[in-house]
Design an enzyme around this catalytic site. Structure first.
Site, PDB file in Angstrom:
ATOM      1  CB  THR A  29      -1.315   0.200   1.673  1.00  0.00           C
ATOM      2  OG1 THR A  29      -1.816  -1.103   1.029  1.00  0.00           O
ATOM      3  CG2 THR A  29      -1.581   0.942   1.292  1.00  0.00           C
ATOM      4  CB  SER A  32       1.826  -7.957   1.087  1.00  0.00           C
ATOM      5  OG  SER A  32       0.820  -7.541   1.856  1.00  0.00           O
ATOM      6  CB  THR A  81      -0.168  -3.686   5.950  1.00  0.00           C
ATOM      7  OG1 THR A  81      -1.425  -3.954   5.054  1.00  0.00           O
ATOM      8  CG2 THR A  81       0.608  -2.848   6.507  1.00  0.00           C
TER       9      THR A  81
END
Length: 164
Positions: A14, A56, A85
C-alpha cells in the site's frame, strides 16, 4: 556517533500504490520513497533499491526468497524493507531465518502515500530510526511500535500490528 548507511528495499504494498480515478483501482507506478525522504528532510545516508512492486497478498515464496537474498547479499548491515501489511509478518519470519547478523526493519502503510493522509511517512521515519539503534535481528515497525519478527501479527479486526 557516526551513522552507517541504510539500504531501503522497496517491495511494494500500500505504501507505493497510486489511485486511478477513472477505474477506482489502486495500482503501482513507481516508488514514492525518494519524495518521502526529501519531504521528511532525512539527513541519513540512505540508498533506495526498488526490488519489486507487489501487493503482499500476491507475494509468492519466490518473491520472499528474492527479498531474503537481496538483504543477505547487500553490503549494508542496516536495512529497512517497505512491504504490504497483509503478509509482512510472513516475510519478516523468512528474513529472520535467512539473514543473520544484520538489522532489518520492515514497515508499511495502511493508507497509500498518494492519498495525502498516509501513515507511511511516520512509519518510514520510525523504521529508519529503529534500524539505527536496534541490535541485529528482524523487526516490524508500525505506528510507532517495533516488534520482533518471531512475535508479530497483523490483527485483521483492528488493523494494527501486535505482539503474539
Amino acid at each position: 556517533m557516526a551513522t552507517a548507511s541504510i539500504r531501503v528495499l522497496v517491495t511494494g504494498g500500500t505504501f507505493d500504490k497510486e489511485y486511478d480515478e477513472l477505474t477506482g483501482r489502486l495500482y503501482f507506478k513507481e516508488t514514492h520513497l525518494p519524495e518521502m525522504l526529501k519531504l521528511a528532510r532525512a539527513r541519513l545516508e540512505v540508498r533506495v533499491d526498488a526490488l519489486m512492486m507487489v501487493d503482499s497478498l500476491d507475494m509468492t515464496d519466490a518473491d520472499r526468497a528474492r527479498i531474503v537474498e537481496r538483504c543477505r547479499t547487500c553490503p549494508e548491515e542496516r536495512l529497512v524493507v517497505t512491504h504490504g501489511t497483509d503478509t509482512m509478518a510472513e516475510t519478516a519470519r523468512a528474513l529472520a531465518a535467512g539473514v543473520p547478523g544484520k538489522t532489518v526493519v520492515m514497515t508499511g502503510a495502511m493508507i497509500p502515500w498518494a492519498f495525502g493522509s498516509s501513515d507511511g511517512l511516520f512509519n518510514l521515519g520510525s523504521a529508519l530510526s529503529f534500524a539505527q539503534v536496534l541490535p541485529p535481528g528482524v523487526y516490524v515497525a508500525m505506528n510507532g511500535r517495533v516488534f520482533p519478527a518471531a512475535r508479530v501479527r497483523k490483527n485483521r479486526e483492528t488493523g494494527i500490528f501486535e505482539e503474539t
